[in-house]
Structures are given as structure tokens and as C-alpha cells.
Scaffold this motif. Structure first.
Motif, PDB file in Angstrom:
ATOM      1  N   HIS A  91       0.849  -1.191   0.000  1.00  0.00           N
ATOM      2  CA  HIS A  91       0.000   0.000   0.000  1.00  0.00           C
ATOM      3  C   HIS A  91       0.879   1.234   0.000  1.00  0.00           C
ATOM      4  CE1 HIS A  91      -3.481   2.424   1.962  1.00  0.00           C
ATOM      5  NE2 HIS A  91      -3.553   2.456   0.654  1.00  0.00           N
ATOM      6  N   ARG A  92       0.640   2.145  -0.939  1.00  0.00           N
ATOM      7  CA  ARG A  92       1.561   3.262  -1.150  1.00  0.00           C
ATOM      8  C   ARG A  92       1.146   4.512  -0.381  1.00  0.00           C
ATOM      9  NH1 ARG A  92       0.196   1.226  -5.832  1.00  0.00           N
ATOM     10  NH2 ARG A  92      -0.791   3.129  -6.628  1.00  0.00           N
ATOM     11  N   SER A  93       0.612   4.336   0.806  1.00  0.00           N
ATOM     12  CA  SER A  93       0.162   5.489   1.586  1.00  0.00           C
ATOM     13  C   SER A  93       1.216   5.902   2.613  1.00  0.00           C
ATOM     14  CB  SER A  93      -1.141   5.171   2.316  1.00  0.00           C
ATOM     15  OG  SER A  93      -0.911   4.315   3.412  1.00  0.00           O
ATOM     16  N   GLY A 110       8.945  -1.081   0.552  1.00  0.00           N
ATOM     17  CA  GLY A 110       7.780  -0.559  -0.148  1.00  0.00           C
ATOM     18  C   GLY A 110       8.191  -0.005  -1.494  1.00  0.00           C
ATOM     19  N   PHE A 111       7.264   0.668  -2.164  1.00  0.00           N
ATOM     20  CA  PHE A 111       7.536   1.167  -3.504  1.00  0.00           C
ATOM     21  C   PHE A 111       8.086   2.593  -3.484  1.00  0.00           C
ATOM     22  CE2 PHE A 111       4.268  -2.099  -4.411  1.00  0.00           C
ATOM     23  CZ  PHE A 111       5.037  -2.888  -5.271  1.00  0.00           C
ATOM     24  N   ARG A 113       7.222   4.927  -5.209  1.00  0.00           N
ATOM     25  CA  ARG A 113       6.146   5.909  -5.391  1.00  0.00           C
ATOM     26  C   ARG A 113       5.329   6.111  -4.117  1.00  0.00           C
ATOM     27  NH1 ARG A 113       3.006   5.064 -11.136  1.00  0.00           N
ATOM     28  NH2 ARG A 113       4.810   5.143 -12.537  1.00  0.00           N
ATOM     29  N   SER A 114       5.679   5.432  -3.052  1.00  0.00           N
ATOM     30  CA  SER A 114       4.938   5.559  -1.806  1.00  0.00           C
ATOM     31  C   SER A 114       5.019   6.979  -1.267  1.00  0.00           C
ATOM     32  CB  SER A 114       5.486   4.584  -0.763  1.00  0.00           C
ATOM     33  OG  SER A 114       4.957   4.861   0.514  1.00  0.00           O
ATOM     34  N   ARG A 117       7.714   7.085   1.424  1.00  0.00           N
ATOM     35  CA  ARG A 117       8.974   6.425   1.058  1.00  0.00           C
ATOM     36  C   ARG A 117      10.143   6.817   1.955  1.00  0.00           C
ATOM     37  NH1 ARG A 117       7.127   9.601  -2.870  1.00  0.00           N
ATOM     38  NH2 ARG A 117       8.224  11.504  -3.435  1.00  0.00           N
ATOM     39  N   ARG A 123      13.454   0.741  -1.066  1.00  0.00           N
ATOM     40  CA  ARG A 123      12.463   1.247  -2.012  1.00  0.00           C
ATOM     41  C   ARG A 123      12.580   0.480  -3.320  1.00  0.00           C
ATOM     42  NH1 ARG A 123      15.290   5.415   0.178  1.00  0.00           N
ATOM     43  NH2 ARG A 123      14.218   6.561   1.852  1.00  0.00           N
ATOM     44  N   TYR A 126       8.414   0.913  -8.778  1.00  0.00           N
ATOM     45  CA  TYR A 126       7.013   0.623  -9.100  1.00  0.00           C
ATOM     46  C   TYR A 126       6.930   0.394 -10.607  1.00  0.00           C
ATOM     47  CZ  TYR A 126       1.900   1.097  -9.005  1.00  0.00           C
ATOM     48  OH  TYR A 126       0.553   0.884  -9.108  1.00  0.00           O
ATOM     49  N   ASN A 135       3.653  -6.541  -6.690  1.00  0.00           N
ATOM     50  CA  ASN A 135       3.764  -6.766  -5.249  1.00  0.00           C
ATOM     51  C   ASN A 135       4.863  -7.763  -4.916  1.00  0.00           C
ATOM     52  OD1 ASN A 135       1.706  -4.978  -4.627  1.00  0.00           O
ATOM     53  ND2 ASN A 135       0.134  -6.556  -4.484  1.00  0.00           N
TER      54      ASN A 135
END
Length: 348
Positions: A91-93, A110-111, A113-114, A117, A123, A126, A135
Motif C-alpha cells: 500500500h503506497r500510503s 515498499g515502492f 512511489r509511496s 517512502r 524502495r 514501481y 507486489n
């Protein structure tokens, strides 16, 4: 690596969690994690019940009882003592990445683009691929093979018995051919026109001998009731009557499911049921088409598409042509390919 503890933080919508289920399986069977946990929304937690690859389910009601920064801190403190070695955060929040950071989890993947980040230790790029494959790249630093893993849900005998009871109450015979219909969406612009769903249901009954099953949450009950009444052919209205896993069990009995670009399509695909997905403001290139072979997308090519990453509550140019351009004839043509075929196998 057998002692590694992995936490997956996925507090997005139903479809997002379904498309994240391969992460749990890969962490367990390919990475060899001894413990796998999940942080999810209360309305999606049922999807992980019976999942053999998930040990702990932590419910985070971020829009309800646990709303606000104080509750985020309380959850982080709770997780801080849980001993997780790494967090996978599809989840990119900002909130999801911040939760992993505040919980003191040493490795947070995570990504790039989060929105959060800066709180990640690793990282990952994406990529413009299917969300399932995207994922699974969160595990790339461990150099594990993830090919062949797909979304999966695990309804049990109790879920199937509830479906049996609903069918009996609704006068549906166990052998009656079924086609699923999922007309709702959190985003208004993703919804196909109710009148066309009603016409589709009527034609499925009159031309193909199929009873339709209306899927939806309690919030979709009125919409589904209106569609059922307009169809004039007595579909099974299951909106608000089943849990998500029970809905999965019922979808497994359908020859196909027609769905907007929303969670139920992914639930059905995870049960090996053919899906005809209706895409309007969003596009397949985002990577959220039903996963697996045999599914179809019906869409209208327009210069204004996509208008946003997830649709919206109103068409930016006031026409809604992306969904108005999808005719009943096109959907009937797409779904009829799957009618009359042997039903999909039901997962244990």
C-alpha cells in the motif's frame, strides 16, 4: 531464514488485499518465513480467514474507531513488541509506511512511489506490470523465486453451508446455472449503468437460461434491489447477506462473474471463476485486471481515459461516456463465451 517474521501492511480495499495474497504465500513457502502477519482494514479481514500462510491478522480501523494519529501510535506500540523482522508494504500510503517505521520494524520494504517512502529502508521500483507481479517484487532483495504464485482465498465448509442455505431460501436449485453480477463500487464513475445491468440479467435468463447472482456489500443492497426489480426475472440478491469468503464460495459456483473494476472481480478470479471486467475511468495498463487466464475486459477507447488512478465520484467532463459506451450487447457477447461450460473447481 526459517525464523524470519514478516508483516504485510495492506490497508487498502478488497481487491488490493486479494492481489496481495501471493505475498503471504511467497513469504511462507519461498522465503521460508516462520511467522507471517497482516495489518488490514476491518472490512477486508475476513478474506484472510483460513489462509494457511497467515499466522496473525491485525485489524486497523483507520477510518473508524482507530482514526487519527494517537490510534496510529497505539497500534505502532502494539506491533513494536511483536518481534517482526521485516514489513512488506504494498500500500503506497504515508500512513502505512509510517506505521512500519513507528513500530520499529528493522526492514521496511515498499515502492518508490509511496507517499511515505522516506520511512522505508528499501524502495522498490514501481513497475508497469500486473499488481500481483508488482507486489511480489517487494521480495526481490531476498532473491527468492516467486513464479507461479497467484491470488487465493480459502472459504471452508461453514462458508459453503451458508451459501447452500441462502440458495435454498431464495429458491435456487443446487444445479441451477449461475452468472455473477457485481454492480457496485466505492467510486461512482466505475459503476456501469444500473438499467444495463438489469437488461443483462434479463437476457442471461431469457436467452441463456442462467439465473444471475447479485454480489455486493450492505451498502449495495438498495442498488442491487433496484436492479433486481427492474430486471423482472428474480435474480438471487446476495448483497449484504454474505461475508467476503462466503461470497467467494458463491462466486466459485458461477460460470462467470460480470464486475466493474472493483474487488468482487478479483475475489471471483481468485476462485478460478471467469471474469468479465468493465473498465471505465481506469485502464488495464494500471495492472489491476483480474489475474490469471481466461478473463476479459470490456472498455470504450476514449482520449479522456484514464481520468484518475482509481476513478472518482463524478465524470470530470460530465459525460460518463467511458461507461455509457459499454453496451449490453458487448457484455453479453463477452460473457456468453463462458456460459454452458463446466463450473470451476471449488478450493478447499
Amino acid at each position: 531464514m526459517s525464523g524470519l517474521s514478516i508483516l504485510v501492511i495492506q490497508t487498502a480495499f478488497v481487491g488490493d488485499l486479494v492481489l496481495s495474497t501471493p505475498l503471504f504465500e511467497a513469504a511462507r513457502t519461498r522465503l521460508g518465513a516462520g511467522r507471517v502477519g497482516a495489518v488490514v482494514r476491518p472490512e477486508t479481514a475476513n478474506l484472510l480467514r483460513n489462509n494457511p500462510h497467515v499466522d496473525d491478522i491485525v485489524v486497523y480501523d483507520k477510518h473508524g474507531a482507530q482514526k487519527g494519529p494517537l490510534e496510529l501510535l497505539r497500534l505502532a506500540r502494539r506491533l513494536h513488541g511483536s518481534g517482526y523482522d521485516a514489513a512488506l508494504i504494498p500500500h503506497r500510503s504515508l500512513r502505512s509506511a509510517l506505521l512500519g517505521f513507528l513500530a520499529g520494524i528493522p526492514v521496511r520494504v515498499g515502492f518508490d512511489r509511496s507517499a511515505g517512502r522516506l520511512f522505508l529502508t528499501d524502495r522498490v521500483t514501481y513497475r508497469p506490470v500486473h499488481e500481483v507481479d508488482r507486489n511480489l517484487t517487494l521480495l526481490d532483495s531476498w532473491e527468492v523465486e516467486t513464479d507461479g504464485i497467484r491470488p487465493a482465498l480459502y472459504p471452508d465448509d461453514e462458508d459453503r453451508m451458508r451459501v447452500d442455505a441462502l440458495m435454498r431460501q431464495s429458491g435456487v436449485a443446487p444445479s441451477e446455472p449461475l452468472c455473477g453480477i457485481s454492480p457496485g463500487s466505492v467510486w461512482a464513475t466505475k459503476r456501469w449503468l444500473p438499467g444495463r445491468y438489469a437488461a443483462l440479467i434479463r437476457r442471461l435468463a431469457e436467452e441463456h437460461g442462467y439465473r444471475s447472482v447479485l454480489f455486493g456489500s450492505s451498502g449495495d443492497q438498495l442498488l442491487c434491489a433496484e436492479i433486481a426489480a427492474e430486471s423482472g426475472v428474480d435474480p438471487l440478491n446476495a448483497a449484504g447477506a454474505l461475508t467476503l469468503l462466503q461470497s467467494a464460495a458463491l462466486a466459485a459456483r458461477c460460470s462467470a462473474v460480470v464486475s466493474n473494476d472493483t474487488g468482487m472481480g478479483h475475489v471471483a478470479a481468485a476462485m478460478d471463476t471467469h471474469v468479465v471486467a468493465l473498465f471505465g475511468p481506469t485502464v488495464p495498463a494500471f495492472g489491476f485486471v483480474p489475474h490469471g487466464p481466461g478473463h476479459q475486459v470490456v472498455e470504450t477507447p476514449l482520449d479522456c481515459r484514464p481520468c484518475s488512478s482509481h476513478g472518482g465520484n463524478r465524470c470530470p467532463i460530465g459525460t460518463h461516456d467511458c461507461m455509457r459506451g459499454i453496451t449490453v450487447e458487448r457484455v453479453i457477447e463477452a460473457v456468453s463465451v463462458h456460459l454452458g461450460k463446466p463450473g470451476p473447481s471449488v478450493k478447499d
